[in-house]
Design an enzyme around this catalytic site. Structure first.
Site, PDB file in Angstrom:
ATOM      1  N   ASN A  98       9.541 -24.923  16.765  1.00  0.00           N
ATOM      2  CA  ASN A  98       8.776 -23.755  17.194  1.00  0.00           C
ATOM      3  C   ASN A  98       7.435 -23.653  16.490  1.00  0.00           C
ATOM      4  O   ASN A  98       6.470 -23.128  17.049  1.00  0.00           O
ATOM      5  CB  ASN A  98       9.581 -22.480  16.946  1.00  0.00           C
ATOM      6  CG  ASN A  98      10.773 -22.357  17.872  1.00  0.00           C
ATOM      7  OD1 ASN A  98      10.799 -22.939  18.948  1.00  0.00           O
ATOM      8  ND2 ASN A  98      11.774 -21.615  17.453  1.00  0.00           N
ATOM      9  N   ASP A 113       7.479 -30.734  20.981  1.00  0.00           N
ATOM     10  CA  ASP A 113       8.407 -29.827  20.293  1.00  0.00           C
ATOM     11  C   ASP A 113       9.859 -30.082  20.688  1.00  0.00           C
ATOM     12  O   ASP A 113      10.764 -29.969  19.864  1.00  0.00           O
ATOM     13  CB  ASP A 113       8.027 -28.367  20.533  1.00  0.00           C
ATOM     14  CG  ASP A 113       8.034 -27.996  22.009  1.00  0.00           C
ATOM     15  OD1 ASP A 113       8.335 -28.853  22.847  1.00  0.00           O
ATOM     16  OD2 ASP A 113       7.707 -26.829  22.336  1.00  0.00           O
ATOM     17  N   ARG A 146      15.274 -32.367  19.087  1.00  0.00           N
ATOM     18  CA  ARG A 146      16.363 -33.333  19.159  1.00  0.00           C
ATOM     19  C   ARG A 146      16.396 -34.221  17.917  1.00  0.00           C
ATOM     20  O   ARG A 146      17.470 -34.597  17.433  1.00  0.00           O
ATOM     21  CB  ARG A 146      16.217 -34.184  20.421  1.00  0.00           C
ATOM     22  CG  ARG A 146      16.439 -33.404  21.708  1.00  0.00           C
ATOM     23  CD  ARG A 146      16.393 -34.296  22.927  1.00  0.00           C
ATOM     24  NE  ARG A 146      15.048 -34.796  23.167  1.00  0.00           N
ATOM     25  CZ  ARG A 146      14.141 -34.165  23.907  1.00  0.00           C
ATOM     26  NH1 ARG A 146      14.440 -32.979  24.432  1.00  0.00           N
ATOM     27  NH2 ARG A 146      12.951 -34.685  24.113  1.00  0.00           N
ATOM     28  N   ASP A 203       9.235 -21.465  23.730  1.00  0.00           N
ATOM     29  CA  ASP A 203       8.357 -22.368  24.475  1.00  0.00           C
ATOM     30  C   ASP A 203       7.851 -21.713  25.752  1.00  0.00           C
ATOM     31  O   ASP A 203       6.660 -21.779  26.063  1.00  0.00           O
ATOM     32  CB  ASP A 203       9.122 -23.661  24.790  1.00  0.00           C
ATOM     33  CG  ASP A 203       8.238 -24.713  25.434  1.00  0.00           C
ATOM     34  OD1 ASP A 203       7.511 -25.406  24.698  1.00  0.00           O
ATOM     35  OD2 ASP A 203       8.251 -24.842  26.682  1.00  0.00           O
ATOM     36  N   HIS A 204       8.738 -21.070  26.489  1.00  0.00           N
ATOM     37  CA  HIS A 204       8.332 -20.420  27.738  1.00  0.00           C
ATOM     38  C   HIS A 204       7.411 -19.233  27.472  1.00  0.00           C
ATOM     39  O   HIS A 204       6.486 -18.975  28.248  1.00  0.00           O
ATOM     40  CB  HIS A 204       9.563 -19.950  28.518  1.00  0.00           C
ATOM     41  CG  HIS A 204      10.175 -21.008  29.375  1.00  0.00           C
ATOM     42  ND1 HIS A 204      10.856 -22.084  28.848  1.00  0.00           N
ATOM     43  CD2 HIS A 204      10.200 -21.187  30.717  1.00  0.00           C
ATOM     44  CE1 HIS A 204      11.289 -22.863  29.827  1.00  0.00           C
ATOM     45  NE2 HIS A 204      10.902 -22.341  30.977  1.00  0.00           N
ATOM     46  N   ASP A 255       3.972 -20.642  26.775  1.00  0.00           N
ATOM     47  CA  ASP A 255       3.408 -21.175  28.025  1.00  0.00           C
ATOM     48  C   ASP A 255       2.946 -20.052  28.944  1.00  0.00           C
ATOM     49  O   ASP A 255       1.915 -20.175  29.632  1.00  0.00           O
ATOM     50  CB  ASP A 255       4.443 -22.042  28.749  1.00  0.00           C
ATOM     51  CG  ASP A 255       4.670 -23.371  28.057  1.00  0.00           C
ATOM     52  OD1 ASP A 255       3.813 -23.790  27.254  1.00  0.00           O
ATOM     53  OD2 ASP A 255       5.713 -24.004  28.319  1.00  0.00           O
TER      54      ASP A 255
END
Length: 500
Positions: free
Chosen positions: A132, A182, A187, A200-201, A204
């Site tokens: 993040n 990211d 992962r 993330d959303h 964006d």
């Protein structure tokens, strides 16, 4: 009993009729008995660790929740549930069932960008850096671009120095790169989870409206309906994509999509604008500039279309195709589950309802449209980010689709306030405007922007802190680093405790 003797200046024992003798009084507890009693009290009321602190002390920026004993923590989590505004306690177990699902059909991403990210970019970031934090760092490049826009071209119709356009291209490309990496970092560090998708959303969604402004400035569109059209198409694309993911449970990106090819096209446009010396170049007729003869019988209206207008026509076509494709995906997924598709399609109504208010407000207040459009775009962007954030949160914790957006109320008031004088002028009945179309209306618009930031900010803080609390994680730092196990597998451990 003891009484005061004034002759000696001390107390003396005296007995009165009916009073017990000294020998009959209870013997005082010995030191050993006192120790035994203390031990018994300790067994009855065990004390917690002296380092125990309340869960209410939160580190807002890292969602740092001070460690408490397991039993005490459970009790304090129960006391936190009434303060959770957007996600209730009984919905939180769904977070542990979360599994990310995404499909990217982009050939550019598959053969060019992903190898670049995997073999080059990801190695730059240390294992200790939270995913993040990478997302947020990338967003700072966009903020830097907005600051240069406000300094050099606040009216969206002035040519800037060439280096400004180059910086916009670099900033957007870096944002795209950080935004793509990211997930790989998550992962790689074994930090994948629902908070990452939400964060993330959210970033964006904010970037979508800001990039609409930057593109308008790169084309010298000015403050007017053309910029509003660019904003509408950008926000609709993102809203529909999130609506698609809510119902299909999968993020689907087509062969040509906005996050990949769309961003790269914008990067090229910004860089080319800087090379050509300014945004005025794009206001020329595309066909005339390319040397197409007027004698071919092309209608004059089409022949005189500028580069910007051709780009908008192409964008409108792609917008329609993407919206139809997302609707088909949703209908197909609903039918596969045995659900009706009509209910899902109603999820598009909140967006179009909000934009009906936006268009009406700008139409009734030309001062805002032509003189103060930039802060209004910020407002519209935050409104859309709030709607998208509600959808993603509902997707993560399995809530019903969020149709309601409270930020539409002040906008509806602004429309109703301006509509009264118009009705009175044309139909003979109405009401006077309380704000007018001058300084008070501008102040009201900034009030709406402040309210939107406050509501969206409270939403972001509440949801992030709630998720961090429940999953025992931090937002911008890694609380439980991944440690390799003896059997070849790993576990996220801190002080010998495996994270959940």
């Amino acid at each position: 009993m003891n009484i005061w003797d004034p002759s000696t200046g001390s107390t003396a024992f005296a007995s009165f009729p009916g009073a017990p003798l000294r020998s009959e009084l209870p013997i005082r507890e010995t030191a050993e008995k006192r120790k035994e009693n203390k031990k018994k009290k300790k067994k009855k009321t065990p004390r917690h660790d002296t380092n125990h602190r309340s869960l209410s002390k939160l580190d807002l920026f890292s969602c740092n929740i001070n460690t408490t004993p397991h039993d005490a923590r459970k009790k304090e989590q129960r006391t936190l549930s009434p303060t959770m505004v957007y996600v209730r306690q009984d919905r939180l177990p769904a977070l542990k069932e979360y599994k990310y699902s995404g499909v990217d059909h982009s050939l550019t991403s598959k053969y060019i960008l992903k190898p670049f990210y995997t073999n080059v970019v990801i190695k730059i970031f240390p294992m200790s850096m939270a995913p993040n934090l990478i997302t947020l760092t990338g967003f700072m490049f966009v903020i830097a671009n907005i600051l240069t826009l406000l300094w050099y071209n606040p009216t969206l119709d002035q040519d800037c120095p060439s280096w400004v356009y180059y910086s916009w291209a670099i900033g957007l490309f870096l944002y795209q790169t950080f935004d793509a990496v990211d997930g790989s970092q998550a992962r790689r560090t074994h930090q994948s989870g629902p908070l990452g998708e939400l964060f993330d959303h959210g970033v964006d969604a904010l970037n979508t409206s800001l990039e609409a402004l930057i593109f308008a400035a790169s084309q010298n569109m000015g403050q007017g309906w053309m910029t509003v059209a660019i904003l509408f198409s950008s926000l609709l694309t993102f809203y529909v994509q999130t609506w698609d993911e809510y119902h299909t449970k999968t993020l689907t990106l087509g062969i040509v999509n906005g996050p990949v090819e769309g961003v790269l096209i914008l990067v090229g446009v910004y860089a080319l604008t800087g090379y050509l010396g300014g945004a005025s170049f794009w206001q020329q007729s595309l066909l005339r500039t390319l040397g197409v003869s007027e004698k071919l019988g092309i209608p004059e209206a089409v022949y005189e279309l500028s580069f910007t207008q051709w780009y908008m026509a192409q964008g409108a076509l792609v917008l329609v195709l993407n919206t139809v494709e997302s609707a088909r995906n949703v209908i197909k997924a609903r039918h596969a589950r045995g659900d009706r598709s009509r209910g899902a399609l109603l999820g598009l109504l909140p967006f179009f309802g909000m934009w009906t208010l936006i268009a009406a407000y700008l139409l009734l207040h030309p001062t805002i449209l032509y003189s103060h459009l930039v802060p209004f775009v910020f407002f519209a962007g935050v409104v859309n980010a709030y709607s998208v954030g509600q959808m993603i949160t509902a997707h993560l914790v399995k809530l019903d689709f969020p149709y309601w957006n409270v930020l539409g109320l002040p906008l509806a008031f602004g429309v109703a306030d301006a509509l009264g004088p118009k009705l009175k002028e044309y139909f003979g009945f109405g009401w006077p405007s309380a704000l007018g179309d001058d300084v008070y209306q501008v102040a009201f618009m900034f009030l709406m922007l402040g309210m939107a930031i406050g509501v969206y900010g409270s939403f972001v803080v509440d949801v992030i802190v709630t998720i961090c609390d429940y999953l025992d994680i931090w937002c911008l730092t890694i609380k439980h680093p991944w440690v390799e196990g003896r059997d070849g597998e790993g576990s996220a451990q801190v002080d010998g405790k495996k994270s959940q």
